[in-house]
Enzyme design. Structure first.
Site, mmCIF file in Angstrom:
data_model
loop_
_atom_site.group_PDB
_atom_site.id
_atom_site.type_symbol
_atom_site.label_atom_id
_atom_site.label_comp_id
_atom_site.label_asym_id
_atom_site.label_seq_id
_atom_site.Cartn_x
_atom_site.Cartn_y
_atom_site.Cartn_z
ATOM 1 N N HIS A 71 0.823 -1.209 0.000
ATOM 2 C CA HIS A 71 0.000 0.000 0.000
ATOM 3 C C HIS A 71 0.858 1.260 0.000
ATOM 4 C CE1 HIS A 71 -2.443 3.059 2.333
ATOM 5 N NE2 HIS A 71 -3.110 2.934 1.203
ATOM 6 N N GLU A 74 1.979 1.927 -3.439
ATOM 7 C CA GLU A 74 0.895 2.527 -4.223
ATOM 8 C C GLU A 74 0.928 4.051 -4.091
ATOM 9 O OE1 GLU A 74 -3.490 3.787 -3.425
ATOM 10 O OE2 GLU A 74 -3.198 1.681 -2.872
ATOM 11 N N HIS A 75 1.126 4.540 -2.883
ATOM 12 C CA HIS A 75 1.225 5.991 -2.667
ATOM 13 C C HIS A 75 2.445 6.567 -3.392
ATOM 14 C CE1 HIS A 75 -1.671 7.045 0.740
ATOM 15 N NE2 HIS A 75 -1.918 5.767 0.487
ATOM 16 N N GLU A 151 -3.585 7.586 7.864
ATOM 17 C CA GLU A 151 -4.688 6.822 7.261
ATOM 18 C C GLU A 151 -5.037 5.622 8.131
ATOM 19 O OE1 GLU A 151 -5.521 4.296 3.140
ATOM 20 O OE2 GLU A 151 -3.979 5.876 3.148
#
Length: 457
Positions: A71, A74-75, A151
């Site tokens: 993840h 992905e950022h 997040e």
């Protein structure tokens, strides 16, 4: 009479599917020399196109100590390449009149743009560039890892139900990597470095581990030519060996009591269930899809009718199952007890509904209605180019083929009442069950209540 009516509904849905297909065509596939597959589905109803790049790498492929790195990468994919400055990727898409985002899953990571069809070449150029030229720097990483940790705080640590779901996976899976959360454990995020993200990119972001899906107002041959022009120049690299990661057989019910600030208790029950591996030979996944619809297909489904409307044992209940996954599957029942009722009472009520289904089965009119609803939900996903691209991508990443999609619908329509009953009897047993109960703790009134989790990056 009612059975005939629902058969007519199924026939109507089939006619709707045929009408939709008239503006579309069967997906076509081409494989480049570097191993990248390109899947194109023409849909000429609007002058737009969806362009998606799927990588067969998700949290399932992580190792202990670096949970969440899929993840995080992905950022980082939006932070710039050797030729495109940080933030420029998104600015160009907005200038082209498009929208874009990305998402990480247990099984995959995917990136998409939905743009006017004339912008497709530019989208391919941009995605091919970051597939091979991404810059993962310490400065950009140090800023983005803080975003990811925040997040996690907002979407998991401050959300009691998200904590319950996390606890369920951690308890249900002892060995399989599904036990780790996609967002990652906070300790791992705190100790992650840009080198971890860079290594992940080098390991998994290769043509051999990716495929492109294009759906919209295009011609397949022209898309294949564009893919060759932009993606074909990327060199192939060998993938790391993937060793089997099988979950040991569960030998009894597992229970977790989780304490967190909340207003009401919450119950989550998960049974290990199979997922679809062989479209023609498997029958249990289709029966479980219909079973989920019997229990929670709409407001008049069994759980809501019995436990919310009639007995008022729960304020809300639900059931869930996903037949497509790289790893093991799970059937879920969940609910919030009504004021003054306990999670234990709700569990008893849910178990009673399962027992009723196993003992009495499903009536033919109920089965026909539920199958119509399940098939309709599948058909309606195809009403948009994005929905079609998602369906193709999810099938492919689960080890199935986009060519199987229509066959799966036919198999769902063929599910019998006995298969639904047999699947419930076989899989909804204690030896496959994990239960997590949220024990609500007093809320700190001095702190603002967190907003519910959002979506996207």
């Amino acid at each position: 009479m009612r059975i005939r009516m629902f058969r007519q509904v199924l026939a109507l849905i089939a006619a709707m599917a045929a009408t939709t297909a008239g503006a579309q065509s069967a997906a076509q596939e081409h494989k480049l020399a570097n191993g990248l597959r390109v899947i194109v589905k023409e849909d000429h109803r609007a002058p737009t196109v969806v362009h998606m790049v799927w990588y067969g790498a998700g949290s399932m492929d992580e190792v202990s100590g670096t949970s969440g790195v899929a993840h995080v990468l992905e950022h980082m994919m939006f932070k710039g390449t050797k030729t495109v400055k940080s933030g420029e990727f998104s600015r160009r898409i907005a200038a082209a009149g498009g929208r874009e985002n990305a998402f990480t899953n247990r099984d995959y990571t995917a990136y998409f743009q939905q743009v006017p069809k004339a912008a497709l070449p530019q989208m391919m150029q941009l995605e091919a560039d970051r597939m091979s030229n991404l810059l993962v720097t310490g400065a950009e990483f140090s800023r983005e890892i803080k975003v990811v940790m925040e997040e996690r705080r907002l979407r998991t640590d401050d959300q009691p139900r998200a904590l319950v779901a996390e606890a369920l996976n951690a308890e249900a899976y002892l060995a399989h990597p599904y036990r780790r959360p996609v967002i990652g454990w906070m300790n791992d995020l705190e100790h992650m470095s840009y080198v971890d993200a860079r290594n992940w990119y080098a390991r998994w972001y290769v043509p051999d581990n990716a495929f492109v899906v294009v759906v919209g107002d295009v011609k397949a041959d022209e898309v294949f030519a564009l893919a060759q022009k932009y993606y074909g120049r990327i060199k192939s690299r060998p993938l790391p060996e993937r060793k089997p990661q099988l979950e040991p057989e569960q030998r009894g019910v597992r229970r977790v009591l989780l304490k967190a600030p909340a207003e009401l208790p919450y119950l989550l029950m998960g049974w290990k269930c199979p997922v679809l591996r062989d479209v023609d030979r498997d029958w249990q996944p289709y029966a479980l899809e219909v079973l989920a619809g019997v229990l929670d297909g709409n407001e008049s489904a069994r759980l809501n009718q019995s436990l919310v409307r009639n007995s008022r044992l729960a304020s809300e209940v639900g059931a869930g199952y996903d037949a497509t996954a790289r790893g093991p599957g799970m059937c879920i029942l969940e609910g919030t007890p009504s004021q003054g009722r306990s999670a234990a009472e709700l569990e008893t009520g849910l178990r009673a509904e399962l027992a009723r289904l196993v003992n009495d089965g499903v009536a033919e009119d109920e089965l026909a209605r539920v199958k119509a609803q399940v098939v309709a939900s599948q058909i309606f996903k195809r009403d948009s180019a994005f929905g079609q691209a998602m369906e193709i991508g999810q099938f492919e990443t689960a080890g199935l083929s986009h060519r199987d999609i229509d066959r799966v619908l036919e198999r769902i329509k063929a599910v019998t009442a006995e298969q639904v009953r047999a699947a419930a009897a076989q899989y909804f047993v204690d030896d496959k069950l994990t239960v997590v109960v949220l024990d609500p703790q007093p809320l700190d009134q001095s702190k603002p209540r967190p907003a519910p989790p959002g979506t996207g990056r």
